[in-house]
Design an enzyme around this catalytic site. Structure first.
Site, PDB file in Angstrom:
ATOM      1  CB  THR A  63      87.541 -13.824  42.097  1.00  0.00           C
ATOM      2  OG1 THR A  63      87.328 -12.621  42.824  1.00  0.00           O
ATOM      3  CG2 THR A  63      86.860 -13.737  40.738  1.00  0.00           C
ATOM      4  CE  LYS A  67      88.482 -14.683  46.549  1.00  0.00           C
ATOM      5  NZ  LYS A  67      89.224 -13.581  47.163  1.00  0.00           N
ATOM      6  CG  ASP A 103      92.745 -13.635  48.459  1.00  0.00           C
ATOM      7  OD1 ASP A 103      93.263 -13.203  47.412  1.00  0.00           O
ATOM      8  OD2 ASP A 103      91.563 -14.025  48.520  1.00  0.00           O
ATOM      9  N   GLY A 124      86.464  -4.870  58.323  1.00  0.00           N
ATOM     10  CA  GLY A 124      85.719  -5.836  57.518  1.00  0.00           C
ATOM     11  C   GLY A 124      85.694  -7.190  58.188  1.00  0.00           C
ATOM     12  CB  ALA A 125      83.699  -9.384  59.517  1.00  0.00           C
ATOM     13  N   GLY A 126      84.372  -9.994  55.982  1.00  0.00           N
ATOM     14  CA  GLY A 126      84.029 -10.898  54.880  1.00  0.00           C
ATOM     15  C   GLY A 126      85.216 -11.801  54.560  1.00  0.00           C
ATOM     16  N   GLY A 127      85.181 -12.382  53.374  1.00  0.00           N
ATOM     17  CA  GLY A 127      86.212 -13.347  52.991  1.00  0.00           C
ATOM     18  C   GLY A 127      87.603 -12.744  52.971  1.00  0.00           C
ATOM     19  CB  ALA A 128      88.996  -9.646  51.501  1.00  0.00           C
ATOM     20  CE1 TYR A 226      91.724  -5.920  42.959  1.00  0.00           C
ATOM     21  CE2 TYR A 226      91.380  -4.995  40.781  1.00  0.00           C
ATOM     22  CZ  TYR A 226      91.402  -6.079  41.626  1.00  0.00           C
ATOM     23  OH  TYR A 226      91.095  -7.322  41.147  1.00  0.00           O
ATOM     24  N   GLY A 247      95.306  -2.033  46.530  1.00  0.00           N
ATOM     25  CA  GLY A 247      94.757  -3.352  46.219  1.00  0.00           C
ATOM     26  C   GLY A 247      95.432  -4.022  45.039  1.00  0.00           C
TER      27      GLY A 247
HETATM   28  P1  NAP Z   1      82.605  -9.664  51.245  1.00  0.00           P
HETATM   29  O1  NAP Z   1      82.870 -11.036  51.769  1.00  0.00           O
HETATM   30  O2  NAP Z   1      81.349  -9.390  50.508  1.00  0.00           O
HETATM   31  O3  NAP Z   1      82.705  -8.639  52.510  1.00  0.00           O
HETATM   32  C1  NAP Z   1      82.369  -7.300  52.368  1.00  0.00           C
HETATM   33  C2  NAP Z   1      82.772  -6.531  53.623  1.00  0.00           C
HETATM   34  O4  NAP Z   1      82.566  -5.137  53.378  1.00  0.00           O
HETATM   35  C3  NAP Z   1      81.945  -6.877  54.868  1.00  0.00           C
HETATM   36  O5  NAP Z   1      82.757  -6.775  56.016  1.00  0.00           O
HETATM   37  C4  NAP Z   1      80.873  -5.774  54.853  1.00  0.00           C
HETATM   38  O6  NAP Z   1      80.354  -5.480  56.133  1.00  0.00           O
HETATM   39  C5  NAP Z   1      81.697  -4.611  54.381  1.00  0.00           C
HETATM   40  N1  NAP Z   1      80.885  -3.550  53.794  1.00  0.00           N
HETATM   41  C6  NAP Z   1      80.241  -3.577  52.604  1.00  0.00           C
HETATM   42  N2  NAP Z   1      79.599  -2.409  52.400  1.00  0.00           N
HETATM   43  C7  NAP Z   1      79.839  -1.632  53.501  1.00  0.00           C
HETATM   44  C8  NAP Z   1      79.453  -0.326  53.883  1.00  0.00           C
HETATM   45  N3  NAP Z   1      78.682   0.439  53.095  1.00  0.00           N
HETATM   46  N4  NAP Z   1      79.887   0.155  55.063  1.00  0.00           N
HETATM   47  C9  NAP Z   1      80.694  -0.603  55.857  1.00  0.00           C
HETATM   48  N5  NAP Z   1      81.090  -1.847  55.544  1.00  0.00           N
HETATM   49  C10 NAP Z   1      80.668  -2.366  54.385  1.00  0.00           C
HETATM   50  O7  NAP Z   1      83.785  -9.192  50.263  1.00  0.00           O
HETATM   51  P2  NAP Z   1      85.313  -9.674  50.274  1.00  0.00           P
HETATM   52  O8  NAP Z   1      85.462 -10.829  49.369  1.00  0.00           O
HETATM   53  O9  NAP Z   1      85.735  -9.808  51.696  1.00  0.00           O
HETATM   54  O10 NAP Z   1      86.048  -8.443  49.544  1.00  0.00           O
HETATM   55  C11 NAP Z   1      86.136  -7.165  50.161  1.00  0.00           C
HETATM   56  C12 NAP Z   1      86.881  -6.208  49.222  1.00  0.00           C
HETATM   57  O11 NAP Z   1      88.233  -6.633  49.083  1.00  0.00           O
HETATM   58  C13 NAP Z   1      86.302  -6.179  47.808  1.00  0.00           C
HETATM   59  O12 NAP Z   1      86.303  -4.854  47.333  1.00  0.00           O
HETATM   60  C14 NAP Z   1      87.270  -7.031  47.002  1.00  0.00           C
HETATM   61  O13 NAP Z   1      87.322  -6.652  45.640  1.00  0.00           O
HETATM   62  C15 NAP Z   1      88.573  -6.724  47.708  1.00  0.00           C
HETATM   63  N6  NAP Z   1      89.586  -7.779  47.543  1.00  0.00           N
HETATM   64  C16 NAP Z   1      90.772  -7.426  46.982  1.00  0.00           C
HETATM   65  C17 NAP Z   1      91.769  -8.390  46.839  1.00  0.00           C
HETATM   66  C18 NAP Z   1      93.077  -7.990  46.235  1.00  0.00           C
HETATM   67  O14 NAP Z   1      93.849  -8.870  45.834  1.00  0.00           O
HETATM   68  N7  NAP Z   1      93.389  -6.715  46.141  1.00  0.00           N
HETATM   69  C19 NAP Z   1      91.558  -9.708  47.258  1.00  0.00           C
HETATM   70  C20 NAP Z   1      90.323 -10.030  47.833  1.00  0.00           C
HETATM   71  C21 NAP Z   1      89.349  -9.038  47.974  1.00  0.00           C
HETATM   72  P3  NAP Z   1      79.055  -6.257  56.707  1.00  0.00           P
HETATM   73  O15 NAP Z   1      79.559  -7.549  57.277  1.00  0.00           O
HETATM   74  O16 NAP Z   1      78.508  -5.321  57.714  1.00  0.00           O
HETATM   75  O17 NAP Z   1      78.134  -6.470  55.525  1.00  0.00           O
END
Ligand code: NAP
Length: 291
Positions: A63, A67, A103, A124-128, A226, A247
């Site tokens: 995690t 990743k 995922d 969103g556009a991060g890893g998830a 979550y 989540g």
């Molecule tokens: P990440 O790669 O850090 O991406 C974060 C994303 O959130 C980016 O798109 C970012 O936008 C956006 N963001 C952050 N703060 C923001 C704000 N104040 N306003 C608008 N957009 C914002 O994280 P990730 O790994 O993709 O994970 C994202 C979420 O999914 C986390 O909370 C994680 O715990 C959850 N998740 C859950 C599972 C599950 O099994 N339930 C699995 C994976 C992830 P920018 O590009 O503009 O920075």
């Protein structure tokens, strides 16, 4: 004694050890298999992973923030991990380190409806988000991506067969989508708050370009975030009558898919779900069928 683990930093909050340990028990493997949380700093990740097979580990979940590195270090990767560009599951076999991404399959398994032919908006556009877009597009959905930083949405969309949702700063028009997926970290602070009541949803909705009319009863809303409390988006969508997948439900299904890869057995979803939710404040929850 086959060993499993989840690697991350921080990792103390992870529900995976309890969830997988309960699952191993239900599968009758508690005497043989173990699952633990291991905190690993980015600089130590490669050496820690390479030493795991010698230490009796047969697999690991990965995690934040590892990743991308998990994929890079692997000797082979599934199409999902390769095309998403990240891995959350490693298997240590005689073929070396194998990377996968559950995922993506976890999201699809958690949905109460098939996404084929549906219009999906991924926030969103991060890893998830990458995993969600890949999974939904691969399942036949028409996928649009919105992200706070538009350039990242554009890059993701062009790579993964999606389009960029041009909201132009306006709230989302509800008729445009069937499925809404929050894959940003917006909502995390409220869900992690010690308060027993969910926070005010309006600030989070505004941050995500949603307003009170953006969600209707016909929508399926997935919030990947979550914590110990319901997220403001989940609460809002549920109150609007939408079908909500939270989540934890996605966590259960991605964990189940990893466990199936390692053990070859059908994971006990009910046990995993009950354990993942056991220390969570109870709220009304729409559960996906155990498919
Ligand atoms: P990440 O790669 O850090 O991406 C974060 C994303 O959130 C980016 O798109 C970012 O936008 C956006 N963001 C952050 N703060 C923001 C704000 N104040 N306003 C608008 N957009 C914002 O994280 P990730 O790994 O993709 O994970 C994202 C979420 O999914 C986390 O909370 C994680 O715990 C959850 N998740 C859950 C599972 C599950 O099994 N339930 C699995 C994976 C992830 P920018 O590009 O503009 O920075």
């Amino acid at each position: 004694m086959p060993k499993l683990a989840v690697l991350g930093q921080p990792i103390a909050h992870s529900r995976s050890p309890a969830m997988h340990t309960a699952a191993l028990g239900a599968l009758g493997l508690a005497e043989e298999w173990t699952y633990e949380a291991i905190e690993v700093a980015p600089d130590d990740f490669d050496s820690r992973v390479r030493s795991m097979p010698r230490g009796g580990f047969v697999g690991a979940n990965v995690t934040v923030p590892h990743k991308l590195r998990a994929l890079a270090i692997a000797d082979s990767a599934s199409p999902a991990a390769r095309e998403i560009g990240a891995a959350n599951t490693l298997s240590f076999t005689e073929r070396g380190i194998e990377a996968d991404n559950t995922d993506a399959s976890g999201l699809i398994a958690a949905l109460p409806v098939s996404p084929g032919g549906k219009r999906a908006l991924v926030l969103g556009a991060g890893g998830a988000a990458r995993a969600c877009v890949w999974a939904l597009a691969g399942s036949g959905a028409e996928v649009s991506v919105w992200n706070r930083t538009r350039a990242r949405a554009e890059a993701l969309a062009s790579e993964l067969d999606a389009s960029v949702a041009d909201l132009g700063g306006r709230p989302l028009e509800p008729s445009t989508y069937d499925l809404l997926v929050n894959a940003t970290s917006v909502g995390l602070a409220s869900a992690s708050a010690s308060a027993s009541e969910p926070g005010d949803p309006l600030p989070d909705l505004k941050t995500l370009c949603l307003d009170a009319d953006s969600v209707e009863a016909r929508h399926v809303v997935v919030d990947l975030v979550y914590g110990s409390a319901e997220t403001p988006l989940s609460m809002f969508a549920r109150e609007r009558g939408a079908t909500v997948v939270d989540g934890l439900e996605v966590l259960v299904h991605q964990g189940a898919a990893s466990l199936r890869l390692w053990t070859g057995l059908d994971p006990p979803l009910d046990v995993m779900r009950a354990t993942a939710r056991s220390d969570t404040i109870r709220w009304q929850q729409t559960s996906a069928p155990d498919t």
